[in-house]
Design a protein around this motif. Sequence first.
Motif, short mmCIF file in Angstrom:
data_model
loop_
_atom_site.label_atom_id
_atom_site.label_comp_id
_atom_site.label_asym_id
_atom_site.label_seq_id
_atom_site.Cartn_x
_atom_site.Cartn_y
_atom_site.Cartn_z
N MET A 114 -27.50 2.73 4.90
CA MET A 114 -28.06 1.45 4.45
C MET A 114 -29.36 1.76 3.72
O MET A 114 -30.29 2.29 4.32
CB MET A 114 -28.29 0.53 5.65
CG MET A 114 -26.95 0.06 6.23
SD MET A 114 -27.17 -1.00 7.66
CE MET A 114 -27.77 0.19 8.85
N THR A 115 -29.38 1.44 2.45
CA THR A 115 -30.48 1.87 1.58
C THR A 115 -31.42 0.72 1.22
O THR A 115 -31.01 -0.43 1.24
CB THR A 115 -29.89 2.47 0.30
OG1 THR A 115 -29.00 1.51 -0.29
CG2 THR A 115 -29.13 3.76 0.57
N PRO A 116 -32.69 1.02 0.88
CA PRO A 116 -33.28 2.35 0.70
C PRO A 116 -33.38 3.11 2.03
O PRO A 116 -33.60 2.50 3.07
CB PRO A 116 -34.67 2.05 0.15
CG PRO A 116 -34.99 0.67 0.64
CD PRO A 116 -33.69 -0.06 0.65
N GLU A 176 -22.70 7.26 0.38
CA GLU A 176 -22.23 5.92 0.01
C GLU A 176 -23.35 4.95 0.39
O GLU A 176 -23.73 4.85 1.56
CB GLU A 176 -20.94 5.60 0.78
CG GLU A 176 -20.37 4.23 0.55
CD GLU A 176 -19.76 4.05 -0.85
OE1 GLU A 176 -19.39 5.06 -1.49
OE2 GLU A 176 -19.66 2.89 -1.28
N GLU A 177 -23.91 4.29 -0.60
CA GLU A 177 -25.08 3.44 -0.37
C GLU A 177 -24.69 1.99 -0.18
O GLU A 177 -24.07 1.39 -1.05
CB GLU A 177 -26.04 3.54 -1.56
CG GLU A 177 -26.56 4.94 -1.81
CD GLU A 177 -27.58 4.99 -2.95
OE1 GLU A 177 -27.96 3.92 -3.48
OE2 GLU A 177 -28.00 6.11 -3.30
N SER A 178 -25.07 1.43 0.96
CA SER A 178 -24.88 0.00 1.18
C SER A 178 -26.28 -0.62 1.26
O SER A 178 -27.01 -0.37 2.23
CB SER A 178 -24.11 -0.22 2.49
OG SER A 178 -24.03 -1.60 2.76
N LEU A 235 -21.91 -3.98 4.03
CA LEU A 235 -21.60 -2.72 4.70
C LEU A 235 -20.09 -2.53 4.83
O LEU A 235 -19.53 -1.48 4.51
CB LEU A 235 -22.25 -2.70 6.07
CG LEU A 235 -22.16 -1.37 6.79
CD1 LEU A 235 -23.37 -0.50 6.44
CD2 LEU A 235 -22.10 -1.57 8.29
N GLU A 236 -19.40 -3.59 5.28
CA GLU A 236 -17.95 -3.49 5.48
C GLU A 236 -17.24 -3.17 4.17
O GLU A 236 -16.26 -2.44 4.15
CB GLU A 236 -17.41 -4.82 6.04
CG GLU A 236 -17.88 -5.07 7.46
CD GLU A 236 -16.73 -5.23 8.45
OE1 GLU A 236 -15.77 -4.44 8.37
OE2 GLU A 236 -16.82 -6.16 9.28
#
Length: 444
Positions: free
Chosen positions: A157-159, A176-178, A194-195
């Motif tokens: 989970m970004t940043p 993989e950026e969410s 996210l999903e």
Amino acid sequence: MGTNIGLDRRTFLRGMQMVAVAGAAGAGMPVPVAATDDAGKYDFDTPYNRIGTDCVKWDQQIRLYGREHIAVGMGIADMDFRVAPAITEALAKRIQHQNWGYLDMPEAFPELIIDWNKRRYGIDIHRDRLLMSTGVHPSILSALRAFSPRGSKVLMMTPIYDGFYGDIAAAGCKPEESPLKLANGRYAMDFEELERHISGETKTLILCNPHNPTGNCWSAQDMTTLGEICTKRGVVLLVDEIHCDLVTNGNKYTPFSTLDNREIVRNSITFKSASKSFSLSAMKCGWMFSENPDYIAKILEFGHSQDFNTLGMVAAMAAYTRGEDWLRQVVSYLNDNHDYAASFIHANMPLVSYTKAQGTYLAWLDVTRVAEKIGAGKMAAQTGNGVTPEAMVSRFFIQNAGVQINAGSNYGRAGAGHMRMNLATSRQTLKLALTNMATALKST
Ligand SMILES: Cc1ncc(COP(=O)(O)O)c(C=O)c1O
């Protein structure tokens, strides 16, 4: 650099002469340790000169940008303070014995880790599910090798802390950026988003709690929902809690491993070290644990090396045995630095906004309007080579304020429009950095 910086730097250097440089202390010389005053207070106020010790925070920036451009390094996440005296004393004692052969780890070390986590946070760590290492990165890499086959995706989970990207690349995987949700300066988990980022290729998720760089201390509710999603979708949770001891007033660190839902806890591995809390990063010592014996067995099966560093272990043991009062005081000082930065920015830097962090000593600054004002987007596009507008903002502050802070784009695409500033320094140095930045912005 403007004249104001020259003046400020002279003041700064005068302050630094008042203290001994740790690197100058040789064998047999007395080692100055951080003393307390009569009231038992440690001195975090007097700037401690780290220049000339090959540190990343100051020396690396001076090497990169020149001494004339670096009045203050406020980038990499370590502290400018002298460590707890118990640590220096323990290290000084150990170096009297001049042999550094292989070490048979004393059982007292894992016992101290277990006790610290139980006493302060109610975490139950089983001795046979606790693995040592030379830091959090080597531990995460071992876990990635065990759970994320080459070519698979690691969700974040970004940043988020840029070092994870290096671990993921080293494991041959893809990030993989969410993006987290941002509303009124506060970040929140976005479960729908996210999903959408979970697929058959997603094998692990790295959670950072407290979260570097935004400072979030995640709630039990958020982590439970996250854990349920990951567990349902067969994604193993790698939980980095290296910043756990550093929480600002009124906030709370909730360990993932203490969540009520034990199924999701069994689907997780936690990574820790004493290195952020006690500023021991170059001592290279960390550990990981899981309630799930199969996970620990799998990490070992994939070749995790339980290496660690003699001095790192000595320092961590001293910290956990006799460093708690120093930690309590430094956490309070850092809280006040967050408050100081928040009110200074509010009063003097209308182009920057900062919402006080819940944890860590990192300030995540919104510099969207600075980027617009200096034309950072256009400059970045002209420079090419993947240079980001935030890198241009970083350059602006180095050239015009003598202050090095980290570009938000280092922390993923969702770091756009932000910069990360490390507040773990004396108030005087913090004030110098902020004053220089405010002056640079005013004259732009
Ligand atoms: C979230 C996080 N994890 C890990 C690290 C580095 O850990 P280590 O030095 O133990 O490898 C850092 C350093 O900034 C960090 O912020």
